[in-house]
Scaffold this active site. Structure first.
Site, PDB file in Angstrom:
ATOM      1  N   SER A 200      42.200  39.197  50.667  1.00 11.39           N
ATOM      2  CA  SER A 200      43.579  39.661  50.519  1.00 11.39           C
ATOM      3  C   SER A 200      43.599  41.173  50.325  1.00 11.39           C
ATOM      4  O   SER A 200      43.138  41.914  51.193  1.00 11.39           O
ATOM      5  CB  SER A 200      44.259  38.902  49.387  1.00 11.39           C
ATOM      6  OG  SER A 200      45.652  39.078  49.425  1.00 11.39           O
ATOM      7  N   GLU A 319      48.383  30.633  55.534  1.00 12.74           N
ATOM      8  CA  GLU A 319      48.383  31.695  54.527  1.00 12.74           C
ATOM      9  C   GLU A 319      49.701  31.763  53.755  1.00 12.74           C
ATOM     10  O   GLU A 319      49.726  31.772  52.528  1.00 12.74           O
ATOM     11  CB  GLU A 319      48.155  33.063  55.199  1.00 12.74           C
ATOM     12  CG  GLU A 319      46.808  33.238  55.852  1.00 12.74           C
ATOM     13  CD  GLU A 319      45.726  33.707  54.892  1.00 12.74           C
ATOM     14  OE1 GLU A 319      45.976  33.756  53.677  1.00 12.74           O
ATOM     15  OE2 GLU A 319      44.616  34.011  55.376  1.00 12.74           O
ATOM     16  N   HIS A 412      46.936  30.698  51.382  1.00 14.98           N
ATOM     17  CA  HIS A 412      46.285  31.935  50.964  1.00 14.98           C
ATOM     18  C   HIS A 412      45.453  31.698  49.712  1.00 14.98           C
ATOM     19  O   HIS A 412      45.890  31.002  48.784  1.00 14.98           O
ATOM     20  CB  HIS A 412      47.372  32.983  50.682  1.00 14.98           C
ATOM     21  CG  HIS A 412      46.848  34.355  50.432  1.00 14.98           C
ATOM     22  ND1 HIS A 412      46.211  35.091  51.399  1.00 14.98           N
ATOM     23  CD2 HIS A 412      46.880  35.144  49.321  1.00 14.98           C
ATOM     24  CE1 HIS A 412      45.886  36.265  50.908  1.00 14.98           C
ATOM     25  NE2 HIS A 412      46.274  36.321  49.643  1.00 14.98           N
TER      26      HIS A 412
END
Length: 507
Positions: A200, A319, A412
């Site tokens: 990320s 995600e 995610h």
């Protein structure tokens, strides 16, 4: 075996023995960025005499812990978020090693995520024990400045004061990597075999590092999970944020020096307000300042700034589901859709909807946002490296969590505990549930990542043949219940982005 003592360039540190490996926690890699060192480049640590105890994690970088708690609560995880110590004096790193004995082992340096405003190197699912114990790798994790303290840009307002810098958070990461180059051999690591890995905002950081002159030569390989060279801002935009910061504090531009004395609590209170006004992550993202980062990373990479760096990059299939759950569930944002695609907004949504077996526009919107923020930046970075002849491997994480009734899918951050083999720590178990397919997949991914860290290729015997990524075949390893290679997955929707400016956030 006793507690291991190692001599660094700055003094001796004493760690501990845990599960047959040596661990050092809270080693300073820079001076505390406090007072007059706020908003300035990190400085090397002051040497010390005697033996410094390195058995407890340092405080985490200043942040708003309740934001992390709300993220957990939004998806229904029954997990109390313990308040942890935090301090501006946060520039420390941690090391897991099979031993400080002679022997140059591959090194992995991990940069945590958290939207450049959250997170810590001490989060349990980043524990380096399994890489060290099972794969003979030296693992380093590091803190860096976050939010206002890490990414406020004051230089345009400062006039003659040239000591302010942009990208303090990224410069912290570079300082840690420089410390590793100087010192890691004493901990059993090979300074010439360093892989930098992040997820990320950590991966987005690496996307920027690939274009930063000061980072060149500090690592040979890079693993980017759910992030690329995206979400960058320019000097005018960053200066607007700085002006708003001063206004909220009741300060004039001529009073910049007073920022050194503003209480931390006041800065943290303002931080989410600035985030709401300036597009969330864009208020505190890496910036193209013309100095630490001369041009957009994609331009620097295209010019060969990272031509010798092998890349392993990929994203998770769903995600954006995590963020959709935080905002009440998936729904099409028509205004955002138009901002992205202009006159092609409705056709783009139609292509994405048609590409789904469930024909759900709401889940198609999840796919669009996943691609906008994560997948397309990763693909663009991979394409740039491939054109230079650098080795690139691409993956997609498709394993769907059964937790919370399956609403997260392959959301995610779901990949983190599989890569680190930390499925049994609290948040990992809450996210991943109790599916029997969890551990076999973690064994596979953990070993594949270790192979890449060791040799520059993620191929292992238990995986099918994994060809390097190229612009014709676009071979991508799919990690699900059964690992398999797909050529150009989601190629139909990838084509939608051909004429969309990928650096749309670069304003």
């Amino acid at each position: 075996m006793g507690n291991p003592i190692v001599e660094t360039r700055y003094g001796k540190v004493q760690g501990s023995e845990q599960d047959s490996i040596s661990v050092w926690k809270g080693i300073p890699f820079a001076q505390p960025p406090t007072g007059q060192r706020r908003f300035r480049a990190p400085q090397p640590p002051e040497p010390w005499t005697g033996v410094r105890e390195a058995t407890t994690f340092s405080p985490m970088a200043p942040q708003m812990p309740e934001v992390g708690a709300s993220m957990v609560g939004a998806i229904g995880a029954d997990r109390a978020v313990e308040p942890r110590p935090m301090s501006e004096d946060c520039l420390y790193l941690n090391i897991w090693s099979p031993g400080a004995s002679a022997g140059q082992r591959p090194v992995m340096v991990y940069i945590h995520g958290g939207a450049f405003t959250l997170g810590s190197a001490s989060d349990p699912w980043y524990d380096g024990t399994s890489f060290a114990a099972n794969h003979n790798i030296v693992v380093v994790s590091l803190n860096y400045r976050l939010g206002i303290l890490g990414f406020a840009y004051l230089k345009n307002l400062a006039g003659a004061d040239a000591t302010y810098t942009g990208n303090c958070g990224l410069l912290d990461q570079i300082a840690a990597l420089a410390w590793v180059r100087e010192n890691i051999a004493a901990f059993g690591g090979d300074p010439d075999n360093v892989t930098v890995m992040g997820e990320s905002a950590g991966a987005m950081s690496i996307g920027a590092l690939l274009g930063m002159p000061a980072a060149q030569g500090l690592f040979r390989r890079a693993i980017l999970q759910s992030g690329g060279a995206s979400n960058l801002v320019t000097r005018p935009r960053a200066t607007q944020v700085a002006q708003a910061l001063l206004a909220k504090l009741g300060l004039e531009t001529s009073q910049l020096a007073a920022l050194a004395d503003v209480p931390l609590e006041a800065l943290l209170k303002i931080q989410p307000e600035l985030g709401r006004e300036f597009g969330g992550i864009l208020a505190y993202s890496p910036m193209i300042d013309g100095e630490t980062l001369p041009q957009h990373p994609s331009a620097m990479i295209a010019q060969g700034s990272a031509a010798n760096v092998a890349i392993l990059a990929g994203t998770n299939r769903d995600e954006w589901r995590l963020f959709a759950m935080m905002s009440g569930g998936p729904k099409v944002d028509e205004e955002q859709l138009t901002r992205i695609f202009g006159d092609e907004a409705r056709p783009a949504l139609a292509v994405y909807t048609e590409a789904r077996t469930d024909q759900s526009p709401e889940l198609a919107w999840i796919d669009i946002m996943s691609d906008l923020v994560f997948r397309m930046p990763a693909i663009r970075l991979a394409e740039a490296q491939v054109k230079l002849g650098a080795p690139v491997w691409m993956y997609r994480f498709d394993w769907e969590s059964p937790a919370f009734g399956g609403v997260l899918g392959a959301a995610h951050a779901m990949d983190i505990p599989f890569v680190f083999n930390t499925l049994d720590v609290g948040l990992s178990r809450a996210f991943t549930g109790d599916s029997p397919s969890r551990q076999p997949l973690a064994d596979l991914m953990h070993a594949s990542w270790a192979a890449f860290i060791r040799s520059g290729t993620p191929a292992i015997a238990d995986l099918p043949s994994w060809p390097p990524y190229d612009l014709d075949r676009r071979a991508t390893m799919i990690f699900g219940d059964v690992a398999h290679v797909v050529d150009d997955p989601q190629g139909q929707v990838r084509a939608v982005w051909k004429h969309v400016l990928q650096e749309r956030d670069n304003h």
